[in-house]
Design a protein around this motif. Structure first.
Motif, PDB file in Angstrom:
ATOM      1  N   ASN A 149      50.248  46.591  34.542  1.00  0.00           N
ATOM      2  CA  ASN A 149      51.563  47.173  34.277  1.00  0.00           C
ATOM      3  C   ASN A 149      51.946  48.053  35.461  1.00  0.00           C
ATOM      4  O   ASN A 149      51.201  48.966  35.826  1.00  0.00           O
ATOM      5  N   ILE A 150      53.113  47.775  36.054  1.00  0.00           N
ATOM      6  CA  ILE A 150      53.553  48.514  37.233  1.00  0.00           C
ATOM      7  C   ILE A 150      54.865  49.224  36.927  1.00  0.00           C
ATOM      8  O   ILE A 150      55.858  48.574  36.585  1.00  0.00           O
ATOM      9  N   PRO A 151      54.908  50.546  37.028  1.00  0.00           N
ATOM     10  CA  PRO A 151      56.163  51.272  36.840  1.00  0.00           C
ATOM     11  C   PRO A 151      57.162  50.901  37.927  1.00  0.00           C
ATOM     12  O   PRO A 151      56.787  50.386  38.987  1.00  0.00           O
ATOM     13  N   PRO A 152      58.439  51.177  37.710  1.00  0.00           N
ATOM     14  CA  PRO A 152      59.444  50.846  38.729  1.00  0.00           C
ATOM     15  C   PRO A 152      59.281  51.703  39.980  1.00  0.00           C
ATOM     16  O   PRO A 152      58.811  52.851  39.916  1.00  0.00           O
ATOM     17  N   PHE A 153      59.646  51.124  41.127  1.00  0.00           N
ATOM     18  CA  PHE A 153      59.654  51.806  42.419  1.00  0.00           C
ATOM     19  C   PHE A 153      58.282  52.350  42.809  1.00  0.00           C
ATOM     20  O   PHE A 153      58.159  53.399  43.418  1.00  0.00           O
ATOM     21  N   THR A 154      57.266  51.635  42.436  1.00  0.00           N
ATOM     22  CA  THR A 154      55.911  52.028  42.818  1.00  0.00           C
ATOM     23  C   THR A 154      55.178  50.809  43.344  1.00  0.00           C
ATOM     24  O   THR A 154      55.574  49.663  43.095  1.00  0.00           O
ATOM     25  N   ASP A 155      54.128  51.067  44.108  1.00  0.00           N
ATOM     26  CA  ASP A 155      53.252  49.971  44.519  1.00  0.00           C
ATOM     27  C   ASP A 155      51.813  50.405  44.355  1.00  0.00           C
ATOM     28  O   ASP A 155      51.500  51.593  44.263  1.00  0.00           O
ATOM     29  N   THR A 156      50.958  49.410  44.293  1.00  0.00           N
ATOM     30  CA  THR A 156      49.543  49.684  44.092  1.00  0.00           C
ATOM     31  C   THR A 156      48.742  48.587  44.760  1.00  0.00           C
ATOM     32  O   THR A 156      49.270  47.521  45.093  1.00  0.00           O
ATOM     33  N   ILE A 157      47.490  48.851  44.980  1.00  0.00           N
ATOM     34  CA  ILE A 157      46.589  47.866  45.577  1.00  0.00           C
ATOM     35  C   ILE A 157      45.539  47.486  44.544  1.00  0.00           C
ATOM     36  O   ILE A 157      44.825  48.348  44.021  1.00  0.00           O
ATOM     37  N   ILE A 158      45.463  46.204  44.233  1.00  0.00           N
ATOM     38  CA  ILE A 158      44.473  45.663  43.313  1.00  0.00           C
ATOM     39  C   ILE A 158      43.401  44.959  44.139  1.00  0.00           C
ATOM     40  O   ILE A 158      43.714  44.201  45.063  1.00  0.00           O
ATOM     41  N   VAL A 159      42.165  45.214  43.807  1.00  0.00           N
ATOM     42  CA  VAL A 159      41.053  44.629  44.549  1.00  0.00           C
ATOM     43  C   VAL A 159      40.257  43.709  43.633  1.00  0.00           C
ATOM     44  O   VAL A 159      39.796  44.129  42.568  1.00  0.00           O
ATOM     45  N   LEU A 160      40.136  42.445  44.041  1.00  0.00           N
ATOM     46  CA  LEU A 160      39.290  41.480  43.345  1.00  0.00           C
ATOM     47  C   LEU A 160      37.984  41.343  44.115  1.00  0.00           C
ATOM     48  O   LEU A 160      37.992  41.227  45.350  1.00  0.00           O
ATOM     49  N   LYS A 161      36.869  41.342  43.395  1.00  0.00           N
ATOM     50  CA  LYS A 161      35.573  41.296  44.062  1.00  0.00           C
ATOM     51  C   LYS A 161      34.673  40.229  43.464  1.00  0.00           C
ATOM     52  O   LYS A 161      34.690  39.991  42.255  1.00  0.00           O
ATOM     53  N   LYS A 162      33.896  39.600  44.338  1.00  0.00           N
ATOM     54  CA  LYS A 162      32.836  38.698  43.930  1.00  0.00           C
ATOM     55  C   LYS A 162      31.616  38.960  44.810  1.00  0.00           C
ATOM     56  O   LYS A 162      31.745  39.105  46.030  1.00  0.00           O
ATOM     57  N   VAL A 163      30.447  39.008  44.195  1.00  0.00           N
ATOM     58  CA  VAL A 163      29.214  39.237  44.942  1.00  0.00           C
ATOM     59  C   VAL A 163      28.720  37.905  45.496  1.00  0.00           C
ATOM     60  O   VAL A 163      28.702  36.879  44.799  1.00  0.00           O
ATOM     61  N   VAL A 164      28.345  37.897  46.755  1.00  0.00           N
ATOM     62  CA  VAL A 164      27.853  36.687  47.419  1.00  0.00           C
ATOM     63  C   VAL A 164      26.449  36.368  46.908  1.00  0.00           C
ATOM     64  O   VAL A 164      25.555  37.218  46.937  1.00  0.00           O
ATOM     65  N   ASN A 165      26.266  35.138  46.409  1.00  0.00           N
ATOM     66  CA  ASN A 165      24.957  34.686  45.943  1.00  0.00           C
ATOM     67  C   ASN A 165      24.466  33.541  46.831  1.00  0.00           C
ATOM     68  O   ASN A 165      25.096  33.187  47.831  1.00  0.00           O
ATOM     69  N   LYS A 166      23.353  32.945  46.456  1.00  0.00           N
ATOM     70  CA  LYS A 166      22.761  31.891  47.279  1.00  0.00           C
ATOM     71  C   LYS A 166      23.667  30.663  47.348  1.00  0.00           C
ATOM     72  O   LYS A 166      23.728  29.987  48.382  1.00  0.00           O
ATOM     73  N   MET A 167      24.354  30.358  46.235  1.00  0.00           N
ATOM     74  CA  MET A 167      25.250  29.199  46.243  1.00  0.00           C
ATOM     75  C   MET A 167      26.374  29.385  47.258  1.00  0.00           C
ATOM     76  O   MET A 167      26.752  28.459  47.966  1.00  0.00           O
ATOM     77  N   ILE A 168      26.912  30.609  47.331  1.00  0.00           N
ATOM     78  CA  ILE A 168      27.983  30.873  48.288  1.00  0.00           C
ATOM     79  C   ILE A 168      27.450  30.813  49.717  1.00  0.00           C
ATOM     80  O   ILE A 168      28.112  30.291  50.627  1.00  0.00           O
TER      81      ILE A 168
END
Length: 930
Positions: free
Chosen positions: A192-211
């Protein structure tokens, strides 16, 4: 008596005073020409004020305007002097600038005041201004190239989400990962983002042997509004870090192949319910040899019970940019479908034109005896601008077909053109002529065909038309056909209106030794409307349907005539929810129909239900009574008197196990109808990836019809091996990059500077790390342009380098010590200043060097910022985007001499403008200024 006279005199005095005040207050009138302003856009809102002099003499006065809220900034900031002759009037325009920070639902007012100079008589009028909703969310992927080196590293995707609209918005961020990263390939995050605002969302994944085992891969990011509308699609590329790697061509599937995967071999054995076996071998290969591509495809099977070997879809081809050829099984689809064994080739004399030619022997098996052939065919084709479906394109085709099955010879020539193409209208037309001869009858039959297609739009009205006509003896597959398809579509907000007309008629002619197709015609007239409710779409469409057919039954000598007329209604419901991956579709179609085979009008309907969610897909269908003449005719041939019904239920499941190595697909179809009492079909397949390029599979198919005494059951077991792309190219080159720190004078040689050890460098999305000599190598590069981007830090910086490579190349890139520019901003206000929102966070700061290169950042919530830039002179500015119109930046565009090891401080002062304050006193003549 005297007291009564005093009372009367007092009353007359008060009345006279009031009469005098009334006459003065009505010496002019003032009003807005409209009752209100509604706007949802930033920009200028226009209003008009009308002032009328109601007296018999001229008046002079001053006109002033005020705004009640910072959301409105009036362009008129000074008093305006106005003179009106007797009984004259004037219209005065007012321009109000709507603030970029005006929130939906805010109710501001514009006040207009006119004051007569001589008497100080003044009147005010007010205009309400309403701010409607403006939905505007913007998304930026701050990093599109991720790098990883070892297990435990994080794949971090920062996403900046800015709500520049005037209402709070709920959005969903969908990240689609490869299957080897997560079992549930799609992950979603609500925000949910209020009007006239910005934000930074961070998506993370841990590197495993398959990667770690992957060279690189792609992550797709999709951002949606809550109702499912797409805001943005983007791609993030993740790459492992190397010091030395070979170039790998990006995967580009060739959809002309049976399977998208090239360079693989699949072998399997199938055991059938009659205790016989069949053996299958499928293989394809593609090799890039310099500028050419060599392709081969093998599809072979051997059936044990008949001891027959079949080669289908087996061919060998070679192509370069301007020419190519294929030999083996060939399929071409023109006015005639040509399938057989033979050869074809193409030649491009230039970029716009292509010449194609080919010839085949019409047999499906590549190794069949020539006596089994159904004839021979040949063709030639000339194409300009990729054919008639493209702007200014056309195509000409000639075909020869000797068909031994029907005993006829066909000659056919056709042309199709794109006559006119624009943004709002497209027109295409084509025609064909043919000559048909028979091996038995003398004489020949000429035939022809023509078609016209056009589509376009008029404002919000979209229309399309496709029309085809051919004669009875035309050599093409569509003989004696009239086919008309007309459609208009009008979207109105959340509604969609349409009208459709379809007509199809076929009356083919043939020689005596040829099979004669059925004569039939159908017509359908539709009108419809649909409405979208968030994630639900509802549609309603009544239509009228007619059908006629001439059919000769097995029990009759002469053909019989059949006809049907029906008035029906279709109701459709579709629900979709992208974040939860749920889709539901339900349709109901029914009405009344008459036919020449029934005595009275009857009712019929059918309903279709589709549901999908994650691993489950379900299809259910039910029909009551006949919908088409074909069903009536089939019942008549079989002597079935009862009402026709049909029920079909088909669920399918797909699920992965063991870290996505095992994939299970299951499907079932159950059907019960009046013609075939019951049938049950089942199929299932399991695929297991032993390694990333070797897999095993098992497949089972089971079928049981109540009208059949035996069941069909087959089991197939096989394996697939995939191989790396084959590339033989002497034109490939090696790129060697040396990265160093520029610590001395630029005039000194590179050798005197120290190498940048373990420096990260991105080359066209691939991640490298320099060795202990500051060197990295990229091998086997095809000729082309490449972008080299050192990963900058807070201490060292280098510009992006673009280089053209057509031979082994060495390049040196120097890293410069960065300088630091820090800054803050502050507001200054007085008691008379406008009461505004003092926004500090998310304001853009730009720094431009002498060469015009731009560096940007944004302030944090406290109004602070920091920039790391190379040494040099910069103009640092605060952009006014997001700042109130009532604010002036006092010391903008500051000149800064940035030096390493010396932090430069920048301060911006934001002055809030003052209101013009006026005091007024009240008299019998109204408000007067002090």
């Amino acid at each position: 008596m005297q007291s009564k006279c005093y009372k009367i005199l007092l009353l007359l005095t008060v009345f006279g005073s009031g009469l005098n005040a009334w006459s003065q207050n009505n010496s002019f009138s003032i009003q807005f020409t409209s009752n209100k302003i509604e706007t949802n856009n930033t920009g200028v809102a226009d209003a008009y004020v009308k002032i009328v002099n109601t007296t018999t003499h001229s008046i002079e006065g001053t006109f002033d305007t005020h705004s009640s809220h910072e959301d409105l900034y009036l362009s008129q900031r000074k008093l305006k002097t106005i003179t009106l002759a007797a009984r004259d009037s004037i219209f005065i325009p007012i321009k109000a600038i709507v603030s970029t920070t005006a929130k939906a639902g805010n109710q501001s007012t514009i006040e207009a005041i006119f004051t007569i100079t001589e008497t100080q008589e003044a009147k005010s009028v007010f205009m309400p201004v309403f701010i409607r909703e403006r939905k505007l969310v913007k998304v930026m992927l701050l990093e599109t190239n991720l790098i990883y080196e070892r297990a435990g590293d994080s794949l971090t995707i920062p996403i900046r989400v800015s709500n520049e609209g005037n209402t709070a918005q709920k959005i969903t961020i969908l990240a689609r990962y490869p299957d080897f990263i997560t079992r549930n390939a799609i992950e979603n995050k609500d925000l949910n983002i209020p009007p006239f605002t910005d934000t930074i969302i961070v998506l993370k994944k841990v590197v495993n042997k398959m990667i770690l085992n992957q060279e690189d891969f792609t992550i797709n990011i999709t951002v949606l509004y809550h109702n499912g509308d797409i805001i943005n699609n983007g791609t993030v590329r993740a790459s492992s870090i190397r010091q030395d790697r070979r170039y790998v061509a990006p995967y580009n599937p060739d959809y002309n192949l049976t399977f998208n995967q090239t360079n693989q071999v699949t072998a399997s054995i199938q055991h059938n319910s009659d205790n016989t076996n069949a053996y299958f071998l499928y293989a394809n290969a593609q090799a890039e040899i310099n500028n050419g591509i060599l392709q081969a495809n093998l599809d072979m099977n051997w059936w044990e019970n008949s001891d027959q070997v079949f080669f289908r879809n087996t061919w060998l081809g070679y192509k370069e940019k301007n020419y190519g050829a294929t030999i083996g099984n060939i399929s071409k689809f023109f006015d005639l479908n040509l399938i057989g064994r033979g050869a074809e080739g193409f030649y491009k004399p230039n970029e716009k034109n292509t010449i194609e030619a080919g010839a085949i022997d019409k047999t499906f098996n590549l190794i069949d005896n020539p006596s089994l052939s159904f004839g021979k065919s040949a063709w030639g084709m000339f194409t300009h601008n990729n054919g008639w479906m493209q702007k200014k394109g056309y195509e000409n085709t000639i075909i020869y077909d000797n068909d031994s099955y029907s005993g006829t010879q066909n000659y056919l020539a056709s042309s199709r053109f794109s006559l006119y193409t624009s943004e709002n209208f497209n027109l295409r037309a084509g025609g064909a002529i043919s000559n048909l001869t028979s091996n038995i009858e003398s004489g020949n039959k000429l035939g022809g065909a023509g078609e016209v297609q056009f589509n376009g739009k008029m404002k919000n009205l979209f229309y399309s038309s496709s029309n085809y006509l051919s004669s009875g003896y035309f050599s093409g597959m569509r003989k004696g056909v009239v086919n008309l398809n007309e459609r208009v579509n009008l979207p109105v907000g959340k509604y969609n209106l349409w009208g459709v007309y379809n007509y199809l008629s076929a009356k083919p002619e043939s020689f005596a030794n040829q099979f004669t197709s059925t004569n039939f015609s159908t017509a359908r007239y539709d009108i419809g409307i649909s409405r979208r409710f968030s994630s639900l779409i509802v549609s309603l469409s009544p239509y009228y349907y007619t059908e006629s057919r001439t059919e000769q039954l097995m029990s009759s000598i002469t053909p019989d005539e059949y006809s049907m007329k029906a008035a029906r209604m279709t109701l459709g419901l579709t629900y979709y929810n992208t974040p939860t991956r749920q889709n539901v579709s339900l349709s109901f179609e029914g009405g009344l129909f008459t036919a020449n085979t029934i005595e009275k009008r009857e009712f019929h309907f059918k309903t279709n239900f589709i549901y999908s969610w994650k691993m489950l897909n379900l299809l259910a269908f039910y029909q009551y009574n006949n919908f088409y003449l074909g069903e009536i005719i089939a019942n008549s041939q079989l002597g079935i008197q009862k009402t026709y019904t049909n029920l079909t239920i088909s669920p399918t499941l797909q699920q992965k196990f063991f870290n996505d190595k095992l994939t299970i697909n299951l499907g079932m179809v159950y059907s019960k109808n009046s013609i075939i009492s019951e049938s049950l079909q089942f199929n299932g397949r399991a695929d297991y990836d032993v390694t990333k390029d070797f897999s095993l599979f098992v497949y089972n198919y089971y079928s049981d019809f109540s009208t059949s005494a035996t069941t069909l059951n087959t089991i197939q077991v096989g394996l697939t091996k995939r191989f790396n792309p084959i590339k033989i190219d002497k034109t490939r080159s090696t790129l060697e990059v040396y990265v160093y720190y520029e610590t001395g004078d630029k005039k000194e040689t590179i050798a005197k500077n120290s190498p940048a050890i373990n420096q990260l460098v991105i080359i066209d999305g691939k991640a490298f790390r320099t060795d202990n000599k500051g060197i990295l190598k990229y091998r086997s590069l095809p000729p082309g342009s490449y972008t080299i981007k050192p990963v900058n830090t807070n201490e060292w910086y280098a510009d992006v380098v673009k280089i053209d490579i057509d031979a082994d190349t060495k390049i040196a890139i120097g890293l410069n010590k960065t300088a630091t520019i820090k800054g803050t901003l502050s507001y200054i206000a007085t008691d008379k200043s406008f009461d505004i929102t003092k926004k500090k966070g998310g304001l853009p700061i730009i720094a431009i060097d002498d060469s015009g290169k731009l560096f940007t950042t944004k302030t944090d919530e406290n109004g602070s910022f920091i920039l790391y830039v190379p040494k040099g002179l910069y103009t640092v500015s605060l952009e006014k985007t997001g700042i109130s119109e009532y604010v002036e930046v006092e010391n903008n565009n500051q000149l800064i001499d940035a030096e390493p090891n010396n932090i430069k401080e920048v301060k911006f002062t934001l002055n809030i403008k003052e209101k013009r304050v006026e005091t007024r006193k009240f008299s019998s003549n109204g408000f007067q200024k002090q």
